[in-house]
Design an enzyme around this catalytic site. Structure first.
Site, PDB file in Angstrom:
ATOM      1  N   ASP A 198      13.212  65.969  43.717  1.00  0.00           N
ATOM      2  CA  ASP A 198      12.813  66.822  42.706  1.00  0.00           C
ATOM      3  C   ASP A 198      13.143  68.167  42.775  1.00  0.00           C
ATOM      4  O   ASP A 198      12.781  68.811  43.568  1.00  0.00           O
ATOM      5  CB  ASP A 198      11.162  66.734  43.076  1.00  0.00           C
ATOM      6  CG  ASP A 198       9.956  67.321  42.020  1.00  0.00           C
ATOM      7  OD1 ASP A 198      10.694  67.880  41.266  1.00  0.00           O
ATOM      8  OD2 ASP A 198       9.177  67.169  42.199  1.00  0.00           O
ATOM      9  N   ILE A 199      13.542  68.341  41.331  1.00  0.00           N
ATOM     10  CA  ILE A 199      14.176  69.728  41.085  1.00  0.00           C
ATOM     11  C   ILE A 199      13.305  70.837  41.453  1.00  0.00           C
ATOM     12  O   ILE A 199      13.608  72.120  41.834  1.00  0.00           O
ATOM     13  CB  ILE A 199      15.033  69.856  39.723  1.00  0.00           C
ATOM     14  CG1 ILE A 199      15.942  70.913  39.717  1.00  0.00           C
ATOM     15  CG2 ILE A 199      14.056  70.069  38.588  1.00  0.00           C
ATOM     16  CD1 ILE A 199      16.834  71.025  38.398  1.00  0.00           C
ATOM     17  N   ASN A 259      13.842  70.572  25.129  1.00  0.00           N
ATOM     18  CA  ASN A 259      14.261  70.229  23.643  1.00  0.00           C
ATOM     19  C   ASN A 259      14.466  71.486  23.000  1.00  0.00           C
ATOM     20  O   ASN A 259      13.931  72.659  23.484  1.00  0.00           O
ATOM     21  CB  ASN A 259      13.066  69.341  23.305  1.00  0.00           C
ATOM     22  CG  ASN A 259      11.911  69.851  23.494  1.00  0.00           C
ATOM     23  OD1 ASN A 259      11.434  70.874  23.050  1.00  0.00           O
ATOM     24  ND2 ASN A 259      10.891  69.152  24.321  1.00  0.00           N
ATOM     25  N   VAL A 273      11.477  65.794  33.247  1.00  0.00           N
ATOM     26  CA  VAL A 273      11.884  67.100  34.267  1.00  0.00           C
ATOM     27  C   VAL A 273      11.213  68.218  33.405  1.00  0.00           C
ATOM     28  O   VAL A 273      10.631  69.180  34.136  1.00  0.00           O
ATOM     29  CB  VAL A 273      13.367  67.081  34.540  1.00  0.00           C
ATOM     30  CG1 VAL A 273      14.162  67.489  33.387  1.00  0.00           C
ATOM     31  CG2 VAL A 273      13.605  68.024  35.737  1.00  0.00           C
ATOM     32  N   ASP A 274      11.103  68.501  32.139  1.00  0.00           N
ATOM     33  CA  ASP A 274      10.870  69.501  31.460  1.00  0.00           C
ATOM     34  C   ASP A 274       9.273  69.623  31.773  1.00  0.00           C
ATOM     35  O   ASP A 274       8.730  70.896  32.192  1.00  0.00           O
ATOM     36  CB  ASP A 274      11.082  69.324  29.928  1.00  0.00           C
ATOM     37  CG  ASP A 274      10.756  70.276  28.857  1.00  0.00           C
ATOM     38  OD1 ASP A 274      10.614  71.652  29.506  1.00  0.00           O
ATOM     39  OD2 ASP A 274      10.978  70.017  28.024  1.00  0.00           O
ATOM     40  N   SER A 332      20.025  64.828  29.875  1.00  0.00           N
ATOM     41  CA  SER A 332      20.104  63.637  29.022  1.00  0.00           C
ATOM     42  C   SER A 332      20.223  62.291  29.410  1.00  0.00           C
ATOM     43  O   SER A 332      20.157  61.461  28.598  1.00  0.00           O
ATOM     44  CB  SER A 332      21.169  63.933  28.001  1.00  0.00           C
ATOM     45  OG  SER A 332      21.271  65.031  27.128  1.00  0.00           O
ATOM     46  N   GLY A 378      17.427  60.801  30.797  1.00  0.00           N
ATOM     47  CA  GLY A 378      16.145  60.167  30.682  1.00  0.00           C
ATOM     48  C   GLY A 378      15.832  59.709  29.057  1.00  0.00           C
ATOM     49  O   GLY A 378      16.450  58.934  28.788  1.00  0.00           O
ATOM     50  N   ALA A 379      14.779  60.744  28.780  1.00  0.00           N
ATOM     51  CA  ALA A 379      14.389  60.236  27.255  1.00  0.00           C
ATOM     52  C   ALA A 379      15.461  60.250  26.285  1.00  0.00           C
ATOM     53  O   ALA A 379      15.540  59.481  25.271  1.00  0.00           O
ATOM     54  CB  ALA A 379      13.228  61.049  27.078  1.00  0.00           C
ATOM     55  N   TYR A 380      16.485  61.107  26.390  1.00  0.00           N
ATOM     56  CA  TYR A 380      17.716  61.196  25.775  1.00  0.00           C
ATOM     57  C   TYR A 380      18.511  60.048  25.701  1.00  0.00           C
ATOM     58  O   TYR A 380      19.700  60.046  24.961  1.00  0.00           O
ATOM     59  CB  TYR A 380      18.238  62.579  25.813  1.00  0.00           C
ATOM     60  CG  TYR A 380      17.383  63.760  25.033  1.00  0.00           C
ATOM     61  CD1 TYR A 380      16.300  63.548  24.554  1.00  0.00           C
ATOM     62  CD2 TYR A 380      17.804  65.130  24.788  1.00  0.00           C
ATOM     63  CE1 TYR A 380      15.524  64.457  23.852  1.00  0.00           C
ATOM     64  CE2 TYR A 380      17.199  66.159  24.354  1.00  0.00           C
ATOM     65  CZ  TYR A 380      16.157  65.826  23.628  1.00  0.00           C
ATOM     66  OH  TYR A 380      15.305  66.910  23.106  1.00  0.00           O
TER      67      TYR A 380
HETATM   68  P1  ADP Z   1      16.328  64.197  28.779  1.00  0.00           P
HETATM   69  O1  ADP Z   1      15.524  64.396  27.524  1.00  0.00           O
HETATM   70  O2  ADP Z   1      17.375  65.344  28.738  1.00  0.00           O
HETATM   71  O3  ADP Z   1      16.880  62.917  28.818  1.00  0.00           O
HETATM   72  P2  ADP Z   1      14.302  63.708  30.902  1.00  0.00           P
HETATM   73  O4  ADP Z   1      13.696  64.829  31.717  1.00  0.00           O
HETATM   74  O5  ADP Z   1      13.713  62.554  30.119  1.00  0.00           O
HETATM   75  O6  ADP Z   1      15.469  64.542  30.253  1.00  0.00           O
HETATM   76  O7  ADP Z   1      15.417  63.029  32.109  1.00  0.00           O
HETATM   77  C1  ADP Z   1      16.595  63.927  32.524  1.00  0.00           C
HETATM   78  C2  ADP Z   1      16.857  63.234  34.098  1.00  0.00           C
HETATM   79  O8  ADP Z   1      15.684  64.144  34.759  1.00  0.00           O
HETATM   80  C3  ADP Z   1      16.491  62.033  34.259  1.00  0.00           C
HETATM   81  O9  ADP Z   1      17.481  61.451  35.069  1.00  0.00           O
HETATM   82  C4  ADP Z   1      15.091  61.879  34.986  1.00  0.00           C
HETATM   83  O10 ADP Z   1      14.910  60.902  35.875  1.00  0.00           O
HETATM   84  C5  ADP Z   1      15.328  63.076  35.792  1.00  0.00           C
HETATM   85  N1  ADP Z   1      13.986  63.908  36.126  1.00  0.00           N
HETATM   86  C6  ADP Z   1      12.789  63.501  35.781  1.00  0.00           C
HETATM   87  N2  ADP Z   1      11.828  64.259  36.322  1.00  0.00           N
HETATM   88  C7  ADP Z   1      12.748  65.015  37.306  1.00  0.00           C
HETATM   89  C8  ADP Z   1      12.237  65.903  38.437  1.00  0.00           C
HETATM   90  N3  ADP Z   1      11.129  66.495  38.815  1.00  0.00           N
HETATM   91  N4  ADP Z   1      13.326  66.601  39.087  1.00  0.00           N
HETATM   92  C9  ADP Z   1      14.653  66.148  39.005  1.00  0.00           C
HETATM   93  N5  ADP Z   1      14.964  65.352  37.823  1.00  0.00           N
HETATM   94  C10 ADP Z   1      13.986  64.666  37.235  1.00  0.00           C
END
Ligand code: ADP
Length: 180
Positions: free
Chosen positions: A18-19, A32, A41-42, A125, A127-129
Site C-alpha cells: 500500500d503506497i 485525475n 490509489v488517489d 493507469s 486501475g480505473a483507467y
Molecule cells: P488509474 O485511474 O490511474 O487507473 P487507480 O487508482 O484506479 O488509478 O489504479 C492504479 C493502480 O493503483 C492499480 O494497479 C490499483 O490496484 C493500485 N492501487 C489502488 N490502491 C492502492 C494503494 N493504496 N497503494 C498502491 N496501489 C494502489
C-alpha cells in the site's frame, strides 16, 4: 516480497503493498486532471494525507495527462505528493503509451527539482483507467530506465508499490525482461 535492480547509483525496487505506508521523500499519486481526489490509489492517498492535500490540489486546479504537479503530503510520512495524470486507455491509438511514459518522466523531473532522493510510484493507469497491465509494466520500466540512464546519481531509490498479485507479477516479468 521485494525485487531490486540497479541503474547507476539508483535502486529500482518493485514490491507488493500500500503506497500510503511508504517511508520515502515523495509518493506519486495517480490523479485525475481536476485534482479533486477519486477512487483507487488517489482516494487512499487523500484519506491518509488529510484535507490539506485537497485544499492544495484545488488551488492548483488542473493537471494535463502526462504532466505532474507537487504538493505537500499532509499527514503522510513523505515530504511531497507528486500528482500525475495517466492516460485513460481507449484502445491504444490515441497516444496512450506516450502519455503514460510522460507521466513517469514528468513525475521524476518534479521530484528531481525538489531534491527528492527516494520516491514511490503506484502502477499509474492500471486501475480505473484500464491500461493493459503488461504493456503498462513495460512502458513504466523503460521510462524509468531512460530517465535514470540520463540522471544516474539523482535518486537513491525508485520504488514501484503494487497493490495486487496480478500487477506485481506483470512488473516482475517486465523487470526481468527489460532491466537486465
Ligand atoms: P488509474 O485511474 O490511474 O487507473 P487507480 O487508482 O484506479 O488509478 O489504479 C492504479 C493502480 O493503483 C492499480 O494497479 C490499483 O490496484 C493500485 N492501487 C489502488 N490502491 C492502492 C494503494 N493504496 N497503494 C498502491 N496501489 C494502489
Amino acid at each position: 516480497m521485494e525485487l531490486e535492480k540497479r541503474i547507476g547509483s539508483t535502486k529500482i525496487i518493485i514490491k507488493k503493498g500500500d503506497i500510503t505506508k511508504e517511508k520515502v521523500d515523495a509518493i506519486v499519486n495517480a490523479a485525475n486532471s481536476r485534482l479533486l481526489g477519486g477512487g483507487g490509489v488517489d482516494g487512499a492517498i487523500h484519506r491518509a494525507a488529510g484535507p490539506t492535500l485537497l485544499e492544495e490540489c484545488k488551488r492548483i486546479g488542473w493537471c494535463e495527462p502526462g504532466d505532474a504537479v507537487v504538493t505537500d503530503a499532509g499527514n503522510l510520512s513523505a515530504k511531497y505528493v507528486i500528482h500525475t495524470v495517466g492516460p485513460i486507455w481507449r484502445g491504444g491509438a490515441r497516444g496512450e503509451e506516450n502519455t503514460l511514459k510522460n507521466a513517469y518522466i514528468s513525475s521524476l523531473k518534479r521530484a528531481m527539482e525538489k531534491k527528492v532522493r527516494t520516491i514511490s510510484f503506484p502502477a499509474i493507469s492500471t486501475g480505473a483507467y484500464g491500461f493493459p497491465i503488461d504493456l503498462a509494466a513495460k512502458i513504466t520500466l523503460l521510462a524509468i530506465k531512460e530517465f535514470l540512464e540520463k540522471n544516474p546519481h539523482v535518486f537513491d531509490e525508485v520504488r514501484l508499490v503494487l497493490f495486487n498479485d496480478k500487477v506485481f507479477n506483470s512488473f516482475k516479468e517486465a523487470l526481468e525482461r527489460y532491466l537486465k
